[in-house]
Design a protein around this motif. Structure first.
Motif, PDB file in Angstrom:
ATOM      1  N   GLN A   1      29.032  53.500  33.049  1.00  0.00           N
ATOM      2  CA  GLN A   1      29.101  52.120  32.573  1.00  0.00           C
ATOM      3  C   GLN A   1      27.719  51.511  32.381  1.00  0.00           C
ATOM      4  N   SER A   2      26.698  52.332  32.296  1.00  0.00           N
ATOM      5  CA  SER A   2      25.327  51.853  32.112  1.00  0.00           C
ATOM      6  C   SER A   2      25.208  51.031  30.831  1.00  0.00           C
ATOM      7  N   GLY A   3      24.768  49.798  30.959  1.00  0.00           N
ATOM      8  CA  GLY A   3      24.589  48.912  29.814  1.00  0.00           C
ATOM      9  C   GLY A   3      25.839  48.171  29.375  1.00  0.00           C
ATOM     10  N   TYR A   4      26.975  48.478  29.993  1.00  0.00           N
ATOM     11  CA  TYR A   4      28.233  47.859  29.580  1.00  0.00           C
ATOM     12  C   TYR A   4      28.222  46.336  29.802  1.00  0.00           C
ATOM     13  N   SER A   5      27.835  45.909  30.986  1.00  0.00           N
ATOM     14  CA  SER A   5      27.880  44.480  31.314  1.00  0.00           C
ATOM     15  C   SER A   5      27.029  43.652  30.366  1.00  0.00           C
ATOM     16  N   GLU A   6      25.843  44.139  30.048  1.00  0.00           N
ATOM     17  CA  GLU A   6      24.953  43.410  29.140  1.00  0.00           C
ATOM     18  C   GLU A   6      25.539  43.342  27.729  1.00  0.00           C
ATOM     19  N   THR A   7      26.088  44.472  27.284  1.00  0.00           N
ATOM     20  CA  THR A   7      26.688  44.501  25.943  1.00  0.00           C
ATOM     21  C   THR A   7      27.908  43.600  25.898  1.00  0.00           C
ATOM     22  N   ASN A   8      28.710  43.635  26.946  1.00  0.00           N
ATOM     23  CA  ASN A   8      29.893  42.793  27.015  1.00  0.00           C
ATOM     24  C   ASN A   8      29.524  41.312  26.952  1.00  0.00           C
ATOM     25  N   ALA A   9      28.506  40.905  27.688  1.00  0.00           N
ATOM     26  CA  ALA A   9      28.060  39.507  27.673  1.00  0.00           C
ATOM     27  C   ALA A   9      27.611  39.114  26.266  1.00  0.00           C
ATOM     28  N   ARG A  10      26.919  40.012  25.588  1.00  0.00           N
ATOM     29  CA  ARG A  10      26.467  39.732  24.220  1.00  0.00           C
ATOM     30  C   ARG A  10      27.667  39.591  23.285  1.00  0.00           C
ATOM     31  N   MET A  11      28.688  40.436  23.445  1.00  0.00           N
ATOM     32  CA  MET A  11      29.870  40.355  22.597  1.00  0.00           C
ATOM     33  C   MET A  11      30.603  39.032  22.826  1.00  0.00           C
ATOM     34  N   GLU A  12      30.655  38.590  24.078  1.00  0.00           N
ATOM     35  CA  GLU A  12      31.265  37.289  24.378  1.00  0.00           C
ATOM     36  C   GLU A  12      30.551  36.171  23.625  1.00  0.00           C
ATOM     37  N   ASP A  13      29.220  36.201  23.639  1.00  0.00           N
ATOM     38  CA  ASP A  13      28.442  35.181  22.930  1.00  0.00           C
ATOM     39  C   ASP A  13      28.690  35.244  21.425  1.00  0.00           C
ATOM     40  N   LEU A  14      28.730  36.459  20.885  1.00  0.00           N
ATOM     41  CA  LEU A  14      28.920  36.619  19.438  1.00  0.00           C
ATOM     42  C   LEU A  14      30.290  36.126  18.981  1.00  0.00           C
ATOM     43  N   VAL A  15      31.345  36.540  19.659  1.00  0.00           N
ATOM     44  CA  VAL A  15      32.688  36.208  19.191  1.00  0.00           C
ATOM     45  C   VAL A  15      32.926  34.699  19.224  1.00  0.00           C
ATOM     46  N   LYS A  16      32.307  34.009  20.167  1.00  0.00           N
ATOM     47  CA  LYS A  16      32.485  32.552  20.253  1.00  0.00           C
ATOM     48  C   LYS A  16      31.933  31.829  19.030  1.00  0.00           C
ATOM     49  N   ASN A  17      31.046  32.486  18.295  1.00  0.00           N
ATOM     50  CA  ASN A  17      30.449  31.881  17.100  1.00  0.00           C
ATOM     51  C   ASN A  17      31.225  32.174  15.826  1.00  0.00           C
TER      52      ASN A  17
END
Length: 118
Positions: free
Chosen positions: A33-49
């Motif tokens: 799961q290396s890098g998953y949390s950071e990528t997930n947080a970025r996806m959350e930010d993107l989809v909200k836009n």
């Protein structure tokens, strides 16, 4: 949609006036799961836009099955999310590293209602 919210809500996303669309992403993750949390947080930010994004529900079973439901006002909003370059890159990495298996179901909601205890 491969998001797992960093802060899962304590109430479900509200019922909206139909029609609208849902993307139901069900997954079992790998041990890596290396890098998953950071990528997930970025996806959350993107989809909200994304214009027409309505919200997201998430649940996980003790056995590791994770379900994310994204709500979108119309097919154009869902298409914009599906086509986002960063989202596509995250999906590719997810298949290579983070997911043992997954399914995606997209549906048009024709009926919706909710309940909240007062």
């Amino acid at each position: 949609m491969s998001n797992i919210p960093s802060e899962a809500p304590v109430t479900p996303v509200e019922a909206f006036d139909p029609p609208y669309y849902v993307a139901v992403f069900t997954a079992v993750r790998t041990q890596e799961q290396s890098g998953y949390s950071e990528t997930n947080a970025r996806m959350e930010d993107l989809v909200k836009n994304i214009p027409g994004y309505l919200g997201m529900d998430y649940a996980q079973t003790p056995g590791g099955l994770a379900i994310t439901v994204g709500y979108f006002r119309d097919a154009d909003a869902l298409t914009e999310w599906r086509s986002d370059a960063e989202h596509r890159a995250a999906q590719k990495r997810g298949r290579a590293e983070w997911y043992e298996s997954y399914t995606l179901h997209v549906a048009k909601v024709e009926r919706s209602h909710g309940f909240r205890r007062a």
